[in-house]
Design an enzyme around this catalytic site. Structure first.
Site, PDB file in Angstrom:
ATOM      1  N   CYS A  53     -36.952 -61.514  46.444  1.00 42.88           N
ATOM      2  CA  CYS A  53     -36.078 -62.746  48.033  1.00 42.88           C
ATOM      3  C   CYS A  53     -34.565 -62.552  48.074  1.00 42.88           C
ATOM      4  O   CYS A  53     -34.091 -62.137  49.392  1.00 42.88           O
ATOM      5  CB  CYS A  53     -36.816 -63.273  47.663  1.00 42.88           C
ATOM      6  SG  CYS A  53     -35.824 -64.557  46.045  1.00 42.88           S
ATOM      7  N   GLU A 110     -32.237 -66.835  35.074  1.00 46.13           N
ATOM      8  CA  GLU A 110     -33.444 -66.596  35.498  1.00 46.13           C
ATOM      9  C   GLU A 110     -34.683 -65.477  34.712  1.00 46.13           C
ATOM     10  O   GLU A 110     -34.132 -64.875  34.486  1.00 46.13           O
ATOM     11  CB  GLU A 110     -33.752 -66.983  37.313  1.00 46.13           C
ATOM     12  CG  GLU A 110     -32.951 -65.512  37.707  1.00 46.13           C
ATOM     13  CD  GLU A 110     -34.425 -64.951  38.410  1.00 46.13           C
ATOM     14  OE1 GLU A 110     -35.623 -65.073  38.035  1.00 46.13           O
ATOM     15  OE2 GLU A 110     -34.076 -63.850  39.410  1.00 46.13           O
ATOM     16  N   ASP A 111     -35.745 -66.529  34.059  1.00 43.99           N
ATOM     17  CA  ASP A 111     -36.523 -65.359  33.925  1.00 43.99           C
ATOM     18  C   ASP A 111     -38.015 -64.444  34.677  1.00 43.99           C
ATOM     19  O   ASP A 111     -38.269 -63.760  34.202  1.00 43.99           O
ATOM     20  CB  ASP A 111     -37.908 -66.407  33.160  1.00 43.99           C
ATOM     21  CG  ASP A 111     -37.108 -67.535  31.912  1.00 43.99           C
ATOM     22  OD1 ASP A 111     -36.471 -67.050  31.568  1.00 43.99           O
ATOM     23  OD2 ASP A 111     -37.869 -67.957  31.780  1.00 43.99           O
ATOM     24  N   ALA A 185     -47.197 -69.043  46.840  1.00 46.49           N
ATOM     25  CA  ALA A 185     -47.759 -70.021  46.012  1.00 46.49           C
ATOM     26  C   ALA A 185     -47.953 -68.548  45.257  1.00 46.49           C
ATOM     27  O   ALA A 185     -48.461 -68.812  43.520  1.00 46.49           O
ATOM     28  CB  ALA A 185     -49.692 -70.478  45.628  1.00 46.49           C
ATOM     29  N   GLY A 186     -47.040 -68.035  44.620  1.00 45.80           N
ATOM     30  CA  GLY A 186     -47.138 -67.364  43.993  1.00 45.80           C
ATOM     31  C   GLY A 186     -45.599 -67.877  42.999  1.00 45.80           C
ATOM     32  O   GLY A 186     -46.039 -68.817  42.566  1.00 45.80           O
ATOM     33  N   GLY A 189     -43.302 -70.283  44.258  1.00 48.40           N
ATOM     34  CA  GLY A 189     -43.733 -71.488  45.121  1.00 48.40           C
ATOM     35  C   GLY A 189     -44.747 -72.399  43.886  1.00 48.40           C
ATOM     36  O   GLY A 189     -43.909 -73.460  43.452  1.00 48.40           O
TER      37      GLY A 189
END
Length: 436
Positions: A53, A110-111, A185-186, A189
């Site tokens: 993103c 971030e992971d 819903a990934g 999300g």
């Protein structure tokens, strides 16, 4: 793909270098389409694309840097495009390590980037874009990313964009007992939904193109949650206090009209391209935030992780040098292998000549006698090339490619495909930044 060790060329567009519009313009319709476009370019031996993103990155392996830049441009990854950064061989390799370690992320440490790298690698492998150069580079990057997170505190605290989005929303409105909508819903999300649950919202509506994934996320959270479709979510915005969107849709999934009666609503759009259509923020009470607005949240995270980031920087430099050494050894081994192949061809001819002469004078040789002749020839080749082999490896380790070129001229190996480096430059093609 040829047997030579190629050169990596890359181009990147990210939240740090480009506007959201430039980032959207640089994004491909899909990773698979981008890989196909790169691999269709004649000089490309390997290709890798990472698209998230807030970043679009493409890497190719070619015989030289100029060919790599032309191939990237020919596939739509213009190194001179808006917000684009062109990278040579070493810059590309170092950048991949930094990306995997989380140092290039909007939320430092971030992971999720590790999973995204693995998915990108699998896609490139499925497309036929991975051979030994990118295999070693991406594998090393993932190794560095895992080390950074297990050996330092780089990922402590808010460790995802989804979490950061909820932190931003919390600064804008009261989340306790609020009604939240998560669109997408990934992984991102799901992380946003968990963060909302931790903030004790009253309920969460989770919308996704495929409802089954939304159901799975709804089952993961500790507050009342309902799964629904994207189409149904548009009718749920009137009752929402806060909305986070994070789909992978190439088009807007929430039209501006869906917010006409929403009233006071905080919207955080994490998607790229954007999920929320322009104009939504024009409705009374609706405040739309995007990736750029996360800076306040991510800056605080960055400050907290400065010490860990310095540790990771040192780790990256160590692993980067190891990766370069791997490549140098590989290039030297290619030269050495070809030298031995040439010597073996010469040895075979001379052994055959010697056997013919001996048989002409003394009759047929026995198997044992023939073996003695061949063993002597093998021993001569091994002993004569042992010292040059060590010297060639030492020269490669020191980037002394002119010495290797001289050695090749002295031994005059019968290269059929050319040298696996640019001897005419007196240096390694992988480190040469040739100009178009």
């Amino acid at each position: 793909m040829n047997g030579n060790t190629g050169v990596v060329s890359g181009v990147r567009v990210s939240h740090e270098t480009a506007s959201l519009d430039e980032l959207a313009a640089a994004s491909a319709a899909s990773t698979e389409a981008a890989l196909d476009a790169l691999l269709e370019q004649p000089p490309v031996e390997e290709a890798f694309v990472l698209q998230t993103c807030h970043r679009v990155e493409a890497y190719v392996v070619t015989a030289d840097q100029a060919s790599g830049r032309r191939a990237l441009g020919g596939a739509g990854f213009n190194p001179a495009g808006g917000g684009a950064i062109s990278m040579g061989h070493e810059d590309s390799l170092r950048h991949l390590l930094r990306v995997a370690a989380g140092l290039e992320s909007l939320v430092v440490g971030e992971d999720q980037i590790l999973g995204q790298l693995r998915d990108a690698y699998d896609a490139a492998k499925d497309a036929g874009g991975i051979d030994h150069v990118l295999r070693e580079a991406v594998t090393k990057a993932m190794h560095v990313g895992e080390r950074a997170r297990t050996e330092t505190a780089i990922n402590e605290g808010a460790t995802s964009l989804g979490t950061a989005a909820v932190r931003l929303a919390e600064r804008k409105t009261q989340l306790a007992d609020a009604r939240a909508v998560v669109v997408g819903a990934g992984e991102m999300g799901a992380l946003a939904a968990k963060a909302f649950a931790s903030a004790t919202v009253a309920e969460i509506v989770i919308a996704n193109r495929t409802p089954a994934r939304a159901v799975r996320v709804a089952d993961m959270v500790s507050v009342p949650a309902e799964a629904t479709t994207l189409a149904d979510a548009r009718g749920r915005l009137d009752a929402a206090d806060v909305v986070v969107t994070a789909t992978g849709s190439p088009e807007h999934v929430l039209p501006a009209s869906a917010f006409a009666d929403a009233g006071d609503t905080v919207v955080v759009d994490l998607a790229q391209p954007r999920d929320v259509a322009p104009g939504a923020g024009g409705h009374d009470g609706v405040a739309v935030h995007d990736l750029d607005d996360l800076e306040a949240v991510t800056a605080a995270t960055r400050e907290r992780r400065e010490d860990a980031a310095r540790e990771v920087e040192a780790m990256i430099e160590t692993e980067f040098e190891r990766l370069l050494t791997q490549y140098k050894r590989k290039r030297a081994d290619e030269v050495i292998a070809r030298m031995y192949e040439s010597a073996d061809r010469l040895k075979s001819r001379e052994v055959q000549t010697a056997v013919h002469r001996l048989e002409a004078e003394s009759g047929s040789l026995s198997a044992d006698e023939r073996e003695v002749v061949e063993s002597m020839a093998d021993a001569l080749v091994s002993q004569l090339l042992a010292a040059p082999t060590k010297s060639l490896r030492d020269a490669a380790a020191e980037d002394d490619w002119s010495t290797i070129a001289t050695a090749l001229e002295l031994f005059n190996p019968e290269f059929e495909d050319g040298m696996p480096f640019d001897a005419s430059r007196g240096g390694d093609a992988a480190s040469a930044e040739s100009e178009d």
